[in-house]
Design a protein around this motif. Structure first.
Motif, PDB file in Angstrom:
ATOM      1  N   CYS A  24      35.080 -30.097 -11.688  1.00  0.00           N
ATOM      2  CA  CYS A  24      34.042 -29.371 -11.055  1.00  0.00           C
ATOM      3  C   CYS A  24      33.887 -29.554  -9.543  1.00  0.00           C
ATOM      4  O   CYS A  24      33.909 -30.698  -9.132  1.00  0.00           O
ATOM      5  CB  CYS A  24      32.540 -30.069 -11.810  1.00  0.00           C
ATOM      6  N   CYS A  49      23.493 -27.690 -13.641  1.00  0.00           N
ATOM      7  CA  CYS A  49      24.322 -28.647 -14.042  1.00  0.00           C
ATOM      8  C   CYS A  49      24.038 -30.051 -13.298  1.00  0.00           C
ATOM      9  O   CYS A  49      24.114 -31.000 -13.897  1.00  0.00           O
ATOM     10  CB  CYS A  49      25.635 -28.173 -13.991  1.00  0.00           C
ATOM     11  N   ASN A 128      28.268 -20.742  -9.041  1.00  0.00           N
ATOM     12  CA  ASN A 128      29.370 -20.820  -9.906  1.00  0.00           C
ATOM     13  C   ASN A 128      29.514 -19.940 -10.741  1.00  0.00           C
ATOM     14  O   ASN A 128      30.242 -19.720 -11.811  1.00  0.00           O
ATOM     15  CB  ASN A 128      29.637 -22.274 -10.842  1.00  0.00           C
ATOM     16  N   MET A 132      25.983 -22.291 -16.048  1.00  0.00           N
ATOM     17  CA  MET A 132      27.107 -22.961 -16.780  1.00  0.00           C
ATOM     18  C   MET A 132      26.378 -23.987 -17.665  1.00  0.00           C
ATOM     19  O   MET A 132      26.630 -24.633 -18.477  1.00  0.00           O
ATOM     20  CB  MET A 132      27.863 -23.497 -15.669  1.00  0.00           C
ATOM     21  N   SER A 210      31.511 -22.246  -5.655  1.00  0.00           N
ATOM     22  CA  SER A 210      31.690 -23.564  -6.374  1.00  0.00           C
ATOM     23  C   SER A 210      32.394 -23.261  -7.503  1.00  0.00           C
ATOM     24  O   SER A 210      31.727 -22.938  -8.722  1.00  0.00           O
ATOM     25  CB  SER A 210      30.437 -24.379  -6.440  1.00  0.00           C
ATOM     26  N   CYS A 212      34.181 -23.223 -11.103  1.00  0.00           N
ATOM     27  CA  CYS A 212      33.841 -24.032 -12.351  1.00  0.00           C
ATOM     28  C   CYS A 212      34.829 -24.072 -13.416  1.00  0.00           C
ATOM     29  O   CYS A 212      35.010 -22.890 -14.102  1.00  0.00           O
ATOM     30  CB  CYS A 212      32.489 -23.472 -13.023  1.00  0.00           C
ATOM     31  N   SER A 223      40.617 -25.910  -8.864  1.00  0.00           N
ATOM     32  CA  SER A 223      39.386 -25.686  -8.366  1.00  0.00           C
ATOM     33  C   SER A 223      39.171 -25.237  -6.792  1.00  0.00           C
ATOM     34  O   SER A 223      38.608 -24.252  -6.501  1.00  0.00           O
ATOM     35  CB  SER A 223      38.451 -26.849  -8.664  1.00  0.00           C
TER      36      SER A 223
ATOM     37  N   ARG B  27      29.157 -31.351 -22.266  1.00  0.00           N
ATOM     38  CA  ARG B  27      30.091 -31.195 -21.063  1.00  0.00           C
ATOM     39  C   ARG B  27      31.811 -31.401 -21.511  1.00  0.00           C
ATOM     40  O   ARG B  27      31.857 -32.267 -22.406  1.00  0.00           O
ATOM     41  CB  ARG B  27      29.583 -32.109 -20.026  1.00  0.00           C
TER      42      ARG B  27
END
Lengths: 300, 282
Positions: A24, A49, A128, A132, A210, A212, A223, B27
């Motif tokens: 991440c 998140c 992102n 998310m 950013s 994801c 990433s 997650r």
């Protein structure tokens, strides 16, 4: 002199142990921003998140005062915190860190209000490109064609049918003292802008791209590379503005086709040549819009 | 999704089935739970399952921190993703145990360490209550429909391989689990507005900076290895590590494996290729 990676302190104000997905980009953004902002900072996070992976009560990964409230009022909350701090005779930096959903869609009125009142705070949007935290729902930031759980790929409608909203330009139109778009793929640029935001007074808006891996369905190791390709393809632009006037645009050294950018992302897997062409058209338009005013470079 | 797929396979064989995840934030890589209830009759009970017949463990690192047999029926069975044989596994008590190296199967057939479909095959064999053919059909419908026929077939193959490779036996018992103490203040002890600074309690540190107690190292499938001869101390990995678990000692990168999740960003971004990722054998 602008900051270098080697000038950053070793101490983390956002500690390990957080539960973000492997790869991440958000914790990279947050940890390094906090290294620039320093210890005398108060952080606010709405629903995103970061709120969830940054701690589960009573355990938190922050080493600075940290609070959270509802989804839509980041702008209002950080305004109130800053005024309370002022009343106490202190001068702490107050930072709100929201995701793209909390900025583009849900938080935009409170954000716009705080910007218009020119509150002395920093607003960070880590973008992102979907909701998310709740499981990849489309937001105003999701790019054209991307598959999310609310824009699934079907026989008739292949992913999201609209383009990404240009939030950074909306914020520039507020003519605030400082706004900048950033990407962690460009550390020097990232640190310089963070430092500038810290040292400016009035409302400051930082918009960080950013990636994801979970939502975009790419290899977690890529990433940073995704952030780089986004800039090089024109899907994301790095620039900054003071009082609405653009003062700096970073033009990448080379331009890559959009195909390179979307290649390793599962959310674009269903793309046909036609859709690639349409996204390319969007990126070309962005490229021309942003870099068109710059002097033409001689081809090598 | 695997729990739903098993339910779907059961429904294909004229059963009733209900499946649902544990409610909470999910997650990738973090411990989560999902439940499936199968019956010949209509199922009216809607609660989580507290006394299961079968427990499936997708990540063997959980065996160290959680008593996975809690609530399992005496004649129940635990199905574990591990390279070890059943009699090499030690749990809190002796029960029926089946093991399969689903991580290796998934890496080989899917190219990713995502083991849920492989474990479906293992579970079908362990329970004997749903046929492998139904599992394959259910995988094709659930995964094939969403990710494409090719991906569906790959997952079905992984399930078939796990079905064939499963080893059944008994695990060893006698392992002690000391539950981690939690901070449970009374209403009077609770600070105003719930706001806490750094506070020492019977459960250890709570409040600011206390999340370091959450060791995320067991999420890892691949482990980074730093070649100190090549490392130039540029701090790129230190800057880019999402966990912030890389420190610099004598201008060389050192990784704290208590927290490393094995995402591979450091290896990808290292300008001199001093970091390589290897499959971790625990």
């Amino acid at each position: 002199m602008s900051l270098n990676i080697k000038d950053l302190p070793d101490e983390h104000l956002f500690t390990p142990g957080h539960t973000a997905c492997p790869g991440c980009a958000a914790p990279i953004v947050v940890r390094n921003l906090m290294k620039v902002f320093g210890k005398d900072t108060i952080v606010y996070a709405p629903a995103n998140c970061l709120l969830v992976f940054g701690g589960t009560y009573p355990y938190i990964a922050w080493k600075v005062p940290y609070l959270h409230e509802a989804f839509e009022n980041t702008g209002a909350c950080i305004s109130g915190v800053k005024r309370a701090v002022k009343k106490l005779g202190k001068d702490s930096l107050v930072v709100g860190i929201a995701g793209d959903g909390g900025t583009y869609d849900i938080g935009i009125q409170a954000l716009s209000g705080a910007a218009e009142r020119n509150e002395d705070v920093i607003y960070v949007c880590y973008d992102n490109e979907a909701y998310m935290n709740t499981g990849i729902q489309r937001s105003g930031s999701t790019p054209f064609g991307a598959a999310t759980t609310t824009t699934p790929v079907g026989k008739k409608i292949p992913g999201k049918t609209q383009n990404k909203k240009n939030m950074a330009e909306i914020m520039r139109a507020h003519e605030i003292p400082y706004m900048a778009t950033m990407s962690i793929a460009y550390p020097k640029d990232f640190l310089r802008k963070a430092e500038k935001a810290r040292d400016t007074r009035g409302f400051r808006y930082l918009h960080v791209f950013s990636p994801c891996p979970t939502g975009w369905r790419h290899d977690p190791a890529l990433s940073i590379e995704m952030g780089r390709r986004a800039v090089e393809s024109g899907m994301w632009t790095l620039y900054e503005a003071e009082y609405g006037r653009i003062t700096d645009i970073y033009k990448p050294k080379r331009k890559i086709p959009v195909k390179e950018y979307i290649r390793d992302q599962g959310r674009f897997r269903h793309f046909t040549e036609e859709m690639v062409a349409k996204l390319q058209e969007y990126a070309d338009h962005k490229w021309k819009q942003m870099y068109g005013s710059l002097p033409e470079e001689k081809p090598e | 999704m695997a729990a739903q797929t098993y339910a779907l396979a059961a429904v294909m064989e004229d059963n009733y089935a209900v499946s649902f995840p544990f409610f909470g934030a999910e997650r990738r890589g973090a411990p989560v739970m999902a439940f499936t209830r199968v019956d010949k009759d209509v199922i009216r009970i809607k609660t989580q399952i507290y006394e299961p017949d079968y427990v499936v463990v997708l990540d063997e690192t959980l065996l160290e921190t959680v008593d996975v047999l809690k609530g399992l029926k005496e004649d129940g069975m635990v199905v574990i993703n591990t390279a070890r044989r059943p009699d090499e596994v030690q749990l809190s008590r002796e029960v029926n145990c089946a093991t399969v190296d689903a991580t290796s199967i998934s890496l080989e057939l899917l190219g990713r360490p995502i083991t849920n479909t492989s474990m479906l095959g293992a579970l079908a064999r362990a329970t004997g209550e749903v046929s492998m053919e139904s599992i394959e059909r259910a995988i094709m419908e659930k995964f094939g429909g969403k990710l494409g026929t090719e991906a569906g077939e790959k997952n079905a193959r992984a399930a078939r391989k796990a079905y064939q490779d499963l080893q059944v036996g008994m695990c060893r018992g006698g392992k002690d689990f000391v539950p981690r103490k939690e901070w449970l203040p009374t209403v009077q002890e609770m600070p105003l507005g719930g706001s806490i600074g750094a506070l020492e309690t019977e459960a250890g540190l709570v409040g600011i900076g206390s999340f370091v107690r959450n060791k995320t190292g067991d999420w890892r499938t691949f482990i980074p290895h730093v070649d100190h001869d090549k490392c130039i101390g540029c701090r790129m990995c230190w800057f880019y590590c999402p966990e912030g678990c890389i420190t610099m000692e004598d201008q060389k990168a050192v990784i704290d494996f208590d927290y490393c999740k094995g995402c591979g960003i450091c290896a990808q971004e290292c300008p001199v290729d001093a970091i390589s990722m290897e499959r971790e054998r625990r």
